[in-house]
Scaffold this motif. Structure first.
Motif, PDB file in Angstrom:
ATOM      1  N   THR A   1       0.701  -1.216  -0.098  1.00  0.00           N
ATOM      2  CA  THR A   1       0.011  -0.040   0.010  1.00  0.00           C
ATOM      3  C   THR A   1       0.841   1.255  -0.233  1.00  0.00           C
ATOM      4  O   THR A   1       1.786   1.598   0.888  1.00  0.00           O
ATOM      5  CB  THR A   1      -0.821   0.007   1.071  1.00  0.00           C
ATOM      6  N   VAL A   2       0.946   2.023  -1.015  1.00  0.00           N
ATOM      7  CA  VAL A   2       1.511   3.293  -1.061  1.00  0.00           C
ATOM      8  C   VAL A   2       0.561   4.481  -0.763  1.00  0.00           C
ATOM      9  O   VAL A   2      -0.587   4.465  -1.488  1.00  0.00           O
ATOM     10  CB  VAL A   2       2.091   3.628  -2.546  1.00  0.00           C
ATOM     11  N   THR A   3       0.603   5.222   0.156  1.00  0.00           N
ATOM     12  CA  THR A   3      -0.223   6.445   0.362  1.00  0.00           C
ATOM     13  C   THR A   3       0.477   7.684  -0.007  1.00  0.00           C
ATOM     14  O   THR A   3       1.606   7.995   0.431  1.00  0.00           O
ATOM     15  CB  THR A   3      -0.388   6.265   2.013  1.00  0.00           C
ATOM     16  N   LEU A   4      -0.379   8.391  -0.725  1.00  0.00           N
ATOM     17  CA  LEU A   4       0.132   9.720  -1.266  1.00  0.00           C
ATOM     18  C   LEU A   4      -0.671  10.755  -0.767  1.00  0.00           C
ATOM     19  O   LEU A   4      -1.853  10.801  -1.314  1.00  0.00           O
ATOM     20  CB  LEU A   4       0.257   9.651  -2.810  1.00  0.00           C
ATOM     21  N   PRO A   5      -0.081  11.512   0.341  1.00  0.00           N
ATOM     22  CA  PRO A   5      -0.902  12.521   0.992  1.00  0.00           C
ATOM     23  C   PRO A   5      -1.222  13.638   0.098  1.00  0.00           C
ATOM     24  O   PRO A   5      -0.189  13.888  -0.672  1.00  0.00           O
ATOM     25  CB  PRO A   5      -0.278  12.756   2.152  1.00  0.00           C
ATOM     26  N   LYS A   6      -2.360  14.397   0.099  1.00  0.00           N
ATOM     27  CA  LYS A   6      -2.423  15.378  -0.803  1.00  0.00           C
ATOM     28  C   LYS A   6      -2.073  16.691   0.043  1.00  0.00           C
ATOM     29  O   LYS A   6      -1.945  16.810   1.274  1.00  0.00           O
ATOM     30  CB  LYS A   6      -4.027  15.767  -1.069  1.00  0.00           C
ATOM     31  N   VAL A   7      -1.563  17.783  -0.655  1.00  0.00           N
ATOM     32  CA  VAL A   7      -1.203  19.000  -0.043  1.00  0.00           C
ATOM     33  C   VAL A   7      -2.375  19.753   0.694  1.00  0.00           C
ATOM     34  O   VAL A   7      -3.511  19.496   0.042  1.00  0.00           O
ATOM     35  CB  VAL A   7      -0.440  19.905  -1.242  1.00  0.00           C
ATOM     36  N   GLU A   8      -1.861  20.436   1.570  1.00  0.00           N
ATOM     37  CA  GLU A   8      -3.155  21.064   2.146  1.00  0.00           C
ATOM     38  C   GLU A   8      -3.964  22.003   1.480  1.00  0.00           C
ATOM     39  O   GLU A   8      -5.248  21.977   1.730  1.00  0.00           O
ATOM     40  CB  GLU A   8      -2.221  22.096   3.551  1.00  0.00           C
ATOM     41  N   LYS A   9      -3.678  22.647   0.576  1.00  0.00           N
ATOM     42  CA  LYS A   9      -4.395  23.516  -0.276  1.00  0.00           C
ATOM     43  C   LYS A   9      -5.333  22.727  -1.080  1.00  0.00           C
ATOM     44  O   LYS A   9      -6.319  23.267  -1.680  1.00  0.00           O
ATOM     45  CB  LYS A   9      -3.564  24.627  -1.029  1.00  0.00           C
ATOM     46  N   ALA A  10      -4.782  21.499  -1.474  1.00  0.00           N
ATOM     47  CA  ALA A  10      -5.891  20.643  -2.302  1.00  0.00           C
ATOM     48  C   ALA A  10      -6.937  19.798  -1.691  1.00  0.00           C
ATOM     49  O   ALA A  10      -7.969  19.228  -2.085  1.00  0.00           O
ATOM     50  CB  ALA A  10      -4.892  19.681  -3.139  1.00  0.00           C
ATOM     51  N   ARG A  11      -7.060  20.152  -0.429  1.00  0.00           N
ATOM     52  CA  ARG A  11      -7.922  19.008   0.472  1.00  0.00           C
ATOM     53  C   ARG A  11      -9.348  19.958   0.600  1.00  0.00           C
ATOM     54  O   ARG A  11      -9.241  21.234   0.754  1.00  0.00           O
ATOM     55  CB  ARG A  11      -7.599  18.929   2.065  1.00  0.00           C
ATOM     56  N   PRO A  12     -10.204  19.474   0.675  1.00  0.00           N
ATOM     57  CA  PRO A  12     -11.585  20.274   0.648  1.00  0.00           C
ATOM     58  C   PRO A  12     -11.646  20.757   1.988  1.00  0.00           C
ATOM     59  O   PRO A  12     -11.122  20.475   2.952  1.00  0.00           O
ATOM     60  CB  PRO A  12     -12.576  19.395   0.117  1.00  0.00           C
ATOM     61  N   ARG A  13     -12.141  22.047   2.026  1.00  0.00           N
ATOM     62  CA  ARG A  13     -12.544  22.601   3.473  1.00  0.00           C
ATOM     63  C   ARG A  13     -13.994  23.191   3.476  1.00  0.00           C
ATOM     64  O   ARG A  13     -14.488  23.267   2.209  1.00  0.00           O
ATOM     65  CB  ARG A  13     -11.635  23.864   3.670  1.00  0.00           C
ATOM     66  N   GLN A  14     -14.625  22.982   4.639  1.00  0.00           N
ATOM     67  CA  GLN A  14     -15.966  23.418   4.756  1.00  0.00           C
ATOM     68  C   GLN A  14     -15.888  25.130   4.877  1.00  0.00           C
ATOM     69  O   GLN A  14     -15.065  25.670   5.672  1.00  0.00           O
ATOM     70  CB  GLN A  14     -16.348  22.966   6.196  1.00  0.00           C
TER      71      GLN A  14
END
Length: 155
Positions: free
Chosen positions: A134-147
């Motif tokens: 399993t390779v986990t590729l985290p997303k950069v903070e600005k790409a994460r959805p926010r409410q």
């Protein structure tokens, strides 16, 4: 002399299915089937089966690599391309006096994935357990959805 003739109804759908099966068998025998096997069962090439999942925080690549030692797996990232490279060692025939059939695949494999710009390359992690990588590729903070809260402009 009495001649009896029998009318046999022909089913065009049955004929098409039969033709398709014959063509598929011919192509699989000549070039190998979808599982990488030729008609006689010999391995043509192999690549591990891979599932790719995405959620709000990361992309996960899950690869089936049974029989591959974690030491024989190399993962690299360059120019937004992730490469998983490994080797499955042939250990089946070492102690055997005679081999009757080879169906398992051995040798080197390589899978490459073009990553979106939203992946944080510094946070990539890999985990190997029970033949599953399993390779986990985290997303950069600005790409994460926010409410975004909705303000009530009441009286």
């Amino acid at each position: 002399m009495l001649t009896i003739t029998r009318s046999i109804a022909r089913d065009p759908l049955q004929e098409m299915t039969s033709l398709e099966q014959r063509i598929t068998r011919f192509l699989n025998d000549a070039f190998g089937g979808p599982d990488g096997q030729s008609g006689d069962g010999a391995a043509v090439a192999w690549a591990p089966a891979v599932d790719v999942f995405e959620d709000a925080d990361a992309i996960r690549i899950v690869a089936e690599v049974p029989g591959v030692s974690p030491d024989d797996v190399k993962i690299s990232h360059e120019n937004n391309v992730l490469t998983i490279h490994g080797t499955k060692q042939d250990t089946a025939a070492k102690d055997a006096e005679r081999v009757h059939r080879y169906e398992r695949t051995y040798g080197a494999f390589e899978r490459t994935f073009t990553l979106p710009a939203t992946v944080d390359a510094n946070g990539i992690k890999a985990n190997y357990e029970h033949g599953v990588l399993t390779v986990t590729l985290p997303k950069v903070e600005k790409a994460r959805p926010r409410q975004i809260p909705v303000q009530f402009a009441g009286k």
